[in-house]
Enzyme design. Structure first.
Site, mmCIF file in Angstrom:
data_model
loop_
_atom_site.group_PDB
_atom_site.id
_atom_site.type_symbol
_atom_site.label_atom_id
_atom_site.label_comp_id
_atom_site.label_asym_id
_atom_site.label_seq_id
_atom_site.Cartn_x
_atom_site.Cartn_y
_atom_site.Cartn_z
ATOM 1 N N ASN A 14 5.589 -3.587 10.736
ATOM 2 C CA ASN A 14 6.262 -4.212 9.603
ATOM 3 C C ASN A 14 6.839 -5.533 10.117
ATOM 4 O OD1 ASN A 14 7.936 -5.020 7.557
ATOM 5 N ND2 ASN A 14 9.034 -3.083 7.368
ATOM 6 N N HIS A 74 9.287 -2.764 -3.152
ATOM 7 C CA HIS A 74 9.665 -1.433 -2.646
ATOM 8 C C HIS A 74 8.695 -0.361 -3.143
ATOM 9 C CE1 HIS A 74 14.105 -2.909 -2.495
ATOM 10 N NE2 HIS A 74 13.559 -3.028 -1.295
ATOM 11 N N ARG A 95 2.560 -3.379 6.788
ATOM 12 C CA ARG A 95 3.247 -3.532 5.513
ATOM 13 C C ARG A 95 3.005 -4.970 5.052
ATOM 14 N NH1 ARG A 95 9.356 -5.119 4.360
ATOM 15 N NH2 ARG A 95 9.331 -4.784 2.127
#
Lengths: 316, 407
Positions: free
Chosen positions: B7, B180, B91
């Site tokens: 990430n 999210h 991500r």
């Protein structure tokens, strides 16, 4: 023995890898030098600046902190970001600390005859060259003085170029980059990398005193002074018509005050001596104001009066 | 199969190495302050071995090199060689309308991701840097991208469009995307697993409350609305982001304060939220401390505003779905903020939300049902695990690909 991160490099190549532009030097940390320092440090690059005396180093650091506070007050920065920017800026009087800088920008403020200005900048160029490595780029922020002339004193003139920041350096999206006859492609590549890192677009300019911006702005301001002296229009009206009619953020007199009339006079003298064209000859109004020490916004008086940097009425 | 999850943020790389068959995290950590002074790498191995190493981390590639180095090191490593890593999952914040699910990263996908940069100039470039770095360091390894926006791509046009001239949507894809998504997807699925119910016939609201907060309405397993918009500044009140605000007020502020769009952006993203209201901190723990223990009125106000906004969204999303079955709290504040959860759920018994205050009080950072048994809406705390979703998606993509190759 304590463990080091370097011990975990998967290739030895990694440990010797270094970014050419991990560190940028600035010589002369007046208002523009301070703005460049904030801009560059804000992009995560370490900045080393050189000033003449310890007092000037302290004064520059204080001014940088004040400028950052003003940015916080104007919602453009957070206090955490201010701290991060300040930790990456340090000043000294010793040129030796420029060692390791991939790029050093000369941004000194000098007054006097053109020959003296050139000599002072050349002296700075020589001192920078003695401190940095053979591959470091040496640049001047001056747009008025020819880079070819400045770089004659260098052992490696091919590393020199002009990088002209326009005020306010933080927000103006372009920088003018000037090559001398000898500037190498390698030096330009480093400048291109630098421009990318600080988020600026390069405007390539063929070497000529005043580049694009200074030459144009001088003639505009001089012509505005002529119009005023002839009684065709008043200062505020001239400013207003150009702002409202042509979308300029500042009118020519407001702009002159912002640049600083003493600085403007130096530019005009240089361009007049270079081109011999009357359009660059400083207007008597500007000379008169400079003689009276009405140097513009920073002095509190120029074409207009200023209180805490804000325009509070006209002077003339 | 071992999957490395990365990430990459603007100056940090969070990483976890999963053994996917056993759902075990072999090692995890973070490389912080990349390209800045004082950079370091933190590493925690499954058996408790933990180390923090300071040193220069010039860029994302250097950071990933060190991560790979420590994972394979004799002293701290948990694998013997890089060949043991089967795939890398990344991500990726913004997938625009181009990505509605996780994908195998190919040159074509990278090209599309680069086109998404314009909409997420702060987040997508570092995500891409991680992908380029892995490509350089482990050229033969398979990589997958898991998008924050993908889960919300099921929203209908009437929910995701702003009532601006339609030509702006056509020209620039100005619309609500939501973020999210990986977290909302994980906690909603996990809650149904815990409750042993079918997600496909449930109305669920997920509240991801952290420094950045968003809320999603999930009907029959699909996101039908979410609070974040084209950018993560819309919706709930956050640590330093304002959330919903009258656009007219913003242009008025620009005029009065004589600021440009850059400063306005900083004002909305960094000076606002609970920090801007309280003047205390962006951290909810500091705000609660100031409000409850020091009697700071502005901190109390910030809390009231934070809770009120969430309550309002819960009501509107329940209306949008035609009812509510499950309400989930996740994220740092959602998982630990017992008082905040209680306050949000207060007086919502008219819509079937009845919280068990004792159960709620004792629940922090763990899975638990915090509603009363008779409550029509089941309220749960489910700690999020976005990394696990990324690892599982990557595993699925790679397995499918390998099967295809065998055929």
């Amino acid at each position: 023995m304590a463990e080091k991160l370097e011990d975990f490099a998967i290739s030895k190549k990694l440990t010797t890898k270094s970014s050419m532009l991990n560190k940028v030097g600035i010589v002369g940390c007046g208002s523009m030098g301070q703005d460049i320092a904030i801009l560059v440090s804000g992009k995560g690059i370490e900045v080393i600046f050189i000033e003449k005396t310890d007092e000037k180093v302290k004064e520059s650091m204080k001014n940088i902190a004040d400028k950052l506070d003003e940015m916080i007050n104007r919602w453009g920065l957070t206090s955490g970001e201010k701290r991060a920017i300040l930790t990456r800026i340090s000043g000294s009087t010793d040129f030796k600390i420029l060692k390791g800088c991939g790029l050093v920008i000369e941004a000194i403020m000098t007054k006097g005859p053109v020959t003296e200005i050139v000599r002072a900048k050349q002296d700075v160029f020589k001192k920078i060259e003695s401190a940095v490595s053979a591959t470091s780029v040496i640049a001047t922020n001056s747009s008025a003085i020819a880079i070819s002339e400045l770089s004659t004193v260098l052992d490696h003139p091919e590393r020199a170029a002009g990088i002209h920041f326009l005020a306010p350096a933080q927000t103006v999206k372009v920088i003018e980059v000037t090559k001398s006859l000898k500037t190498s492609d390698e030096a330009i590549k480093i400048i291109e990398k630098f421009a990318k890192m600080i988020g600026k677009t390069i405007i390539n300019v063929h070497e000529s005193p005043g580049s694009l911006s200074t030459r144009l702005i001088i003639t505009l301001i001089n012509e505005a002074c002529e119009i005023f002296m002839e009684g065709v229009g008043w200062i505020e009206d001239i400013d207003e018509v150009l702002k409202s009619g042509y979308g300029l953020q500042l009118g020519p007199f407001e702009l002159a005050d912002k640049i600083g009339l003493d600085k403007l006079l130096v530019w005009m003298d240089i361009l007049y001596s270079e081109f011999g064209d009357r359009k660059y000859k400083a207007s008597p109004v500007i000379k008169r104001l400079v003689r009276s020490n009405h140097l513009g916004r920073s002095a509190g008086e120029g074409f207009y009066k200023y209180i805490d940097g804000k325009k509070e009425g006209k002077l003339l | 199969m071992k999957i490395l999850v990365l990430n990459c943020g603007s100056s940090s790389i969070k990483y976890q190495l999963f053994n996917i068959e056993s759902n075990q995290v072999l090692a995890k950590g973070i490389a912080e302050k990349i390209g800045l002074k004082g950079s370091f790498l933190k590493y925690d191995r499954y058996d408790g071995d933990s180390v923090k190493l300071a040193g220069e981390i010039l860029d994302h590639q250097t950071g990933i090199e060190y991560i790979l180095g420590i994972l394979t090191s004799d002293k701290h490593g948990c694998i013997k060689s890089l060949n043991e890593i089967d795939a890398v999952g990344h991500r990726v914040v913004h997938g625009e309308e181009k990505f509605n699910s996780s994908v195998l990263i190919t040159s074509e996908v990278i090209q599309k991701m680069e086109q998404c940069i314009e909409l997420a100039p702060l987040h997508n470039p570092p995500n891409l840097k991680g992908i380029y770095a892995v490509k350089n360091l482990l050229p033969d390894i398979l990589q997958a991208g898991v998008f924050d926006t993908a889960f919300h791509q099921t929203m209908q046009k009437y929910a995701f469009l702003y009532a601006l001239p339609y030509s702006l949507y056509e020209k620039y894809r100005i619309r609500k995307y939501g973020f999210h998504g990986t977290s909302h997807r994980y906690v909603s699925a996990r809650a149904c697993e815990i409750l042993n119910v079918n997600m496909k016939d449930k109305n669920i609201i997920t509240c991801h409350l952290g420094n950045g907060s968003s809320i999603a309405a999930i009907k029959n397993g699909k996101s039908i609305d979410t609070s974040m918009g084209m950018t993560p500044v819309e919706g709930l009140i956050m640590g330093t982001r304002c959330g919903d605000v009258d656009a007219g007020a913003l242009t008025y502020i620009m005029h009065k304060e004589e600021i440009d769009t850059t400063a306005l952006n900083t004002l909305m993203n960094k000076h606002s939220g609970v920090l801007g209201i309280s003047g205390v901190s962006s951290d909810m723990r500091d705000i609660e401390d100031a409000a409850y223990r020091k009697g700071n009125e502005r901190a109390k106000l910030a809390l009231q505003m934070f809770n009120y906004r969430i309550k309002k969204y819960i009501g509107s999303y329940a209306a949008a779905m035609g009812g509510l079955d499950i309400l989930i709290f996740t994220g740092g504040i959602g998982e630990n903020g017992t008082d905040i959860r209680e306050e949000i759920c207060k007086n919502l018994d008219f819509m079937g939300i009845e919280i068990d205050t004792a159960k709620n009080k004792e629940t922090a950072a763990k899975e638990a049902i915090i509603s009363k048994p008779k409550s029509r809406v089941t309220v749960l705390v489910v700690p999020t695990n976005e990394e696990l979703v990324i690892a599982k998606d990557t595993y699925e993509i790679i397995t499918k690909l390998k099967k295809k190759e065998k055929q």
